[in-house]
Design a protein around this motif. Sequence first.
Motif, PDB file in Angstrom:
ATOM      1  N   ASP A  69       0.837  -1.192   0.000  1.00 54.59           N
ATOM      2  CA  ASP A  69       0.000   0.000   0.000  1.00 54.59           C
ATOM      3  C   ASP A  69       0.877   1.248   0.000  1.00 54.59           C
ATOM      4  O   ASP A  69       2.039   1.213   0.404  1.00 54.59           O
ATOM      5  N   TRP A  71       1.841   4.576   1.787  1.00 58.79           N
ATOM      6  CA  TRP A  71       1.788   5.048   3.171  1.00 58.79           C
ATOM      7  C   TRP A  71       2.335   6.462   3.226  1.00 58.79           C
ATOM      8  O   TRP A  71       3.425   6.727   2.704  1.00 58.79           O
ATOM      9  N   MET A  85      -1.507   7.911   7.078  1.00 59.41           N
ATOM     10  CA  MET A  85      -2.640   7.387   6.309  1.00 59.41           C
ATOM     11  C   MET A  85      -2.134   6.346   5.328  1.00 59.41           C
ATOM     12  O   MET A  85      -1.060   6.479   4.752  1.00 59.41           O
ATOM     13  N   ASN A  86      -2.938   5.328   5.162  1.00 56.67           N
ATOM     14  CA  ASN A  86      -2.632   4.214   4.276  1.00 56.67           C
ATOM     15  C   ASN A  86      -3.622   4.248   3.124  1.00 56.67           C
ATOM     16  O   ASN A  86      -4.814   4.444   3.340  1.00 56.67           O
ATOM     17  N   PHE A  87      -3.130   4.063   1.885  1.00 50.39           N
ATOM     18  CA  PHE A  87      -3.983   4.059   0.695  1.00 50.39           C
ATOM     19  C   PHE A  87      -3.680   2.808  -0.112  1.00 50.39           C
ATOM     20  O   PHE A  87      -2.526   2.572  -0.469  1.00 50.39           O
ATOM     21  N   GLU A  93       0.156  -1.193  -4.770  1.00 50.42           N
ATOM     22  CA  GLU A  93       0.099   0.207  -5.129  1.00 50.42           C
ATOM     23  C   GLU A  93       1.511   0.783  -5.015  1.00 50.42           C
ATOM     24  O   GLU A  93       2.321   0.309  -4.220  1.00 50.42           O
ATOM     25  N   THR A 111      -1.752   1.306  -9.445  1.00 55.28           N
ATOM     26  CA  THR A 111      -2.434   0.270  -8.683  1.00 55.28           C
ATOM     27  C   THR A 111      -2.674  -0.956  -9.549  1.00 55.28           C
ATOM     28  O   THR A 111      -2.806  -0.850 -10.766  1.00 55.28           O
ATOM     29  N   TRP A 132      -3.294   5.780 -10.865  1.00 64.95           N
ATOM     30  CA  TRP A 132      -4.212   6.014  -9.753  1.00 64.95           C
ATOM     31  C   TRP A 132      -3.922   7.381  -9.160  1.00 64.95           C
ATOM     32  O   TRP A 132      -2.771   7.682  -8.808  1.00 64.95           O
ATOM     33  N   VAL A 134      -5.298  10.081  -6.160  1.00 63.02           N
ATOM     34  CA  VAL A 134      -6.107  10.185  -4.951  1.00 63.02           C
ATOM     35  C   VAL A 134      -6.018  11.607  -4.430  1.00 63.02           C
ATOM     36  O   VAL A 134      -4.933  12.161  -4.298  1.00 63.02           O
ATOM     37  N   TYR A 136      -7.163  13.748  -1.055  1.00 60.68           N
ATOM     38  CA  TYR A 136      -7.599  13.420   0.292  1.00 60.68           C
ATOM     39  C   TYR A 136      -7.274  14.557   1.262  1.00 60.68           C
ATOM     40  O   TYR A 136      -6.159  15.080   1.229  1.00 60.68           O
TER      41      TYR A 136
END
Length: 138
Positions: A69, A71, A85-87, A93, A111, A132, A134, A136
């Motif tokens: 993931d 991080w 936070m982890n995605f 990923e 991803t 990918w 994101v 956030y």
Amino acid sequence: NSGDIDSNYGDYDFWVFDVDGNAIVKQKSFGGTTADQASLILAYEDGFIIAGTTESDDGDVSQNNGKTDIWVIKTDDNFNLIKQMNFGGSQDELIMDLKYDGNTLILFGTTTSNDFGIGPYHGKEGSNTDIWIVKYPF
């Protein structure tokens, strides 16, 4: 956990340090018991955003959704952990770049997952990667 490195959680860790000349003046390791690899760091007004990948789900890492993931951690100027936070999904990923405006984090990566809100995946599961992005609040 030898030489200049004060601590290690397991396999690989995020290791951040500040030098003055040839001397390390402050340092900190972040991670869990499996592979955690930092690849990006951004300075912001009160500290640093450090990002990479993790396979851990313990230590400083609050969760892991699968294999590897993304991080992201936020520290103050003294490398004290403020937020993390982890995605990711159940596959792999990878983070390529990130932007941070003080409130919002934008991650650019790849991803191979098709779950945990990621998708639809366009490749052959586990072998090809999708781009990918994101956005956030962070």
